[in-house]
Write a protein that holds these residues in place. Structure first.
Motif, PDB file in Angstrom:
ATOM      1  N   MET A 179    -126.424  28.702 -10.965  1.00 57.21           N
ATOM      2  CA  MET A 179    -125.698  28.468 -12.198  1.00 57.21           C
ATOM      3  C   MET A 179    -126.292  27.241 -12.881  1.00 57.21           C
ATOM      4  O   MET A 179    -126.540  26.221 -12.254  1.00 57.21           O
ATOM      5  N   ASN A 180    -126.478  27.353 -14.181  1.00 57.91           N
ATOM      6  CA  ASN A 180    -126.968  26.240 -14.991  1.00 57.91           C
ATOM      7  C   ASN A 180    -125.786  25.308 -15.275  1.00 57.91           C
ATOM      8  O   ASN A 180    -124.803  25.720 -15.881  1.00 57.91           O
ATOM      9  N   VAL A 181    -125.875  24.049 -14.830  1.00 58.41           N
ATOM     10  CA  VAL A 181    -124.797  23.082 -15.049  1.00 58.41           C
ATOM     11  C   VAL A 181    -125.130  22.120 -16.190  1.00 58.41           C
ATOM     12  O   VAL A 181    -124.470  21.110 -16.370  1.00 58.41           O
ATOM     13  N   GLY A 182    -126.135  22.457 -16.964  1.00 59.03           N
ATOM     14  CA  GLY A 182    -126.522  21.657 -18.117  1.00 59.03           C
ATOM     15  C   GLY A 182    -127.892  21.035 -17.950  1.00 59.03           C
ATOM     16  O   GLY A 182    -128.346  20.788 -16.825  1.00 59.03           O
ATOM     17  N   LYS A 183    -128.571  20.818 -19.066  1.00 55.61           N
ATOM     18  CA  LYS A 183    -129.906  20.213 -19.102  1.00 55.61           C
ATOM     19  C   LYS A 183    -130.886  20.946 -18.179  1.00 55.61           C
ATOM     20  O   LYS A 183    -131.736  20.338 -17.542  1.00 55.61           O
ATOM     21  N   ASN A 184    -130.728  22.276 -18.108  1.00 52.95           N
ATOM     22  CA  ASN A 184    -131.578  23.132 -17.269  1.00 52.95           C
ATOM     23  C   ASN A 184    -131.583  22.715 -15.801  1.00 52.95           C
ATOM     24  O   ASN A 184    -132.594  22.832 -15.115  1.00 52.95           O
ATOM     25  N   CYS A 185    -130.441  22.235 -15.320  1.00 53.17           N
ATOM     26  CA  CYS A 185    -130.257  21.925 -13.901  1.00 53.17           C
ATOM     27  C   CYS A 185    -129.423  23.043 -13.281  1.00 53.17           C
ATOM     28  O   CYS A 185    -128.383  23.404 -13.827  1.00 53.17           O
ATOM     29  N   TYR A 186    -129.881  23.549 -12.163  1.00 50.07           N
ATOM     30  CA  TYR A 186    -129.227  24.690 -11.529  1.00 50.07           C
ATOM     31  C   TYR A 186    -128.704  24.326 -10.143  1.00 50.07           C
ATOM     32  O   TYR A 186    -129.328  23.545  -9.423  1.00 50.07           O
ATOM     33  N   ILE A 187    -127.529  24.894  -9.801  1.00 52.12           N
ATOM     34  CA  ILE A 187    -126.992  24.787  -8.451  1.00 52.12           C
ATOM     35  C   ILE A 187    -126.632  26.192  -7.983  1.00 52.12           C
ATOM     36  O   ILE A 187    -126.466  27.101  -8.799  1.00 52.12           O
ATOM     37  N   ASP A 188    -126.475  26.348  -6.697  1.00 55.95           N
ATOM     38  CA  ASP A 188    -126.116  27.645  -6.124  1.00 55.95           C
ATOM     39  C   ASP A 188    -124.703  28.030  -6.563  1.00 55.95           C
ATOM     40  O   ASP A 188    -123.792  27.196  -6.547  1.00 55.95           O
ATOM     41  N   ASP A 189    -124.513  29.283  -6.942  1.00 59.89           N
ATOM     42  CA  ASP A 189    -123.202  29.784  -7.380  1.00 59.89           C
ATOM     43  C   ASP A 189    -122.115  29.616  -6.328  1.00 59.89           C
ATOM     44  O   ASP A 189    -120.933  29.602  -6.659  1.00 59.89           O
ATOM     45  N   LYS A 190    -122.499  29.487  -5.056  1.00 62.86           N
ATOM     46  CA  LYS A 190    -121.480  29.360  -4.012  1.00 62.86           C
ATOM     47  C   LYS A 190    -120.620  28.117  -4.197  1.00 62.86           C
ATOM     48  O   LYS A 190    -119.511  28.049  -3.689  1.00 62.86           O
ATOM     49  N   TRP A 191    -121.110  27.117  -4.938  1.00 65.62           N
ATOM     50  CA  TRP A 191    -120.348  25.885  -5.163  1.00 65.62           C
ATOM     51  C   TRP A 191    -119.374  26.020  -6.325  1.00 65.62           C
ATOM     52  O   TRP A 191    -118.596  25.102  -6.587  1.00 65.62           O
ATOM     53  N   ILE A 192    -119.397  27.155  -7.029  1.00 67.04           N
ATOM     54  CA  ILE A 192    -118.529  27.362  -8.189  1.00 67.04           C
ATOM     55  C   ILE A 192    -117.672  28.609  -7.981  1.00 67.04           C
ATOM     56  O   ILE A 192    -117.868  29.633  -8.639  1.00 67.04           O
ATOM     57  N   PRO A 193    -116.713  28.570  -7.058  1.00 70.70           N
ATOM     58  CA  PRO A 193    -115.821  29.730  -6.909  1.00 70.70           C
ATOM     59  C   PRO A 193    -114.965  29.875  -8.168  1.00 70.70           C
ATOM     60  O   PRO A 193    -114.740  28.903  -8.889  1.00 70.70           O
ATOM     61  N   THR A 194    -114.486  31.051  -8.419  1.00 70.90           N
ATOM     62  CA  THR A 194    -113.719  31.323  -9.638  1.00 70.90           C
ATOM     63  C   THR A 194    -112.223  31.224  -9.383  1.00 70.90           C
ATOM     64  O   THR A 194    -111.700  31.843  -8.456  1.00 70.90           O
ATOM     65  N   GLY A 195    -111.545  30.414 -10.212  1.00 75.24           N
ATOM     66  CA  GLY A 195    -110.093  30.446 -10.291  1.00 75.24           C
ATOM     67  C   GLY A 195    -109.276  29.787  -9.204  1.00 75.24           C
ATOM     68  O   GLY A 195    -108.097  30.098  -9.064  1.00 75.24           O
ATOM     69  N   LEU A 196    -109.840  28.862  -8.431  1.00 81.26           N
ATOM     70  CA  LEU A 196    -109.038  28.137  -7.440  1.00 81.26           C
ATOM     71  C   LEU A 196    -108.363  26.945  -8.118  1.00 81.26           C
ATOM     72  O   LEU A 196    -109.034  26.108  -8.714  1.00 81.26           O
ATOM     73  N   PHE A 197    -107.039  26.858  -8.028  1.00 84.16           N
ATOM     74  CA  PHE A 197    -106.322  25.729  -8.620  1.00 84.16           C
ATOM     75  C   PHE A 197    -106.629  24.467  -7.823  1.00 84.16           C
ATOM     76  O   PHE A 197    -106.514  24.455  -6.595  1.00 84.16           O
ATOM     77  N   THR A 198    -107.001  23.406  -8.507  1.00 90.15           N
ATOM     78  CA  THR A 198    -107.377  22.152  -7.850  1.00 90.15           C
ATOM     79  C   THR A 198    -106.173  21.288  -7.500  1.00 90.15           C
ATOM     80  O   THR A 198    -106.314  20.323  -6.755  1.00 90.15           O
ATOM     81  N   GLY A 199    -105.008  21.609  -8.082  1.00 95.18           N
ATOM     82  CA  GLY A 199    -103.835  20.760  -7.899  1.00 95.18           C
ATOM     83  C   GLY A 199    -103.835  19.580  -8.854  1.00 95.18           C
ATOM     84  O   GLY A 199    -102.979  18.697  -8.756  1.00 95.18           O
ATOM     85  N   LEU A 200    -104.786  19.573  -9.789  1.00 94.78           N
ATOM     86  CA  LEU A 200    -104.924  18.469 -10.741  1.00 94.78           C
ATOM     87  C   LEU A 200    -104.754  18.966 -12.166  1.00 94.78           C
ATOM     88  O   LEU A 200    -104.895  20.160 -12.456  1.00 94.78           O
TER      89      LEU A 200
END
Length: 84
Positions: A1-22
């Motif tokens: 996944m592109n996190v900005g400025k053409n920097c990419y991280i593995d999608d596994k670090w961005i699960p969808t829809g988990l409430f953070t409690g914040l």
């Protein structure tokens, strides 16, 4: 996944829809995969993710991808707001 400025991280670090409690500075619930506005760093936006050590903000910088802890201090200090 592109996190900005053409920097990419593995999608596994961005699960969808988990409430953070914040909540952002406007009282909106923060979930993983939300796009967030951030003040006080080289990027204006970040993506909410999760690692083994908790919820994080991921964003791109001129020197690569960066992760910050997502907590009440960070929310207040950097005026974190969910982009709806």
């Amino acid at each position: 996944m592109n996190v900005g400025k053409n920097c990419y991280i593995d999608d596994k670090w961005i699960p969808t829809g988990l409430f953070t409690g914040l909540y952002d500075i406007e009282g909106n619930e923060i979930y993983t995969s939300n796009k967030i506005s951030v003040c006080g760093c080289s990027s204006e936006t970040a993506i909410v993710g999760k690692t083994d050590s908790g919820f994080k903000l991921f964003f791109g910088s001129d020197n690569g991808s960066v992760q910050w802890d997502l907590d009440e201090k960070t929310i207040k200090e950097h005026r974190i707001r969910v982009l709806l």
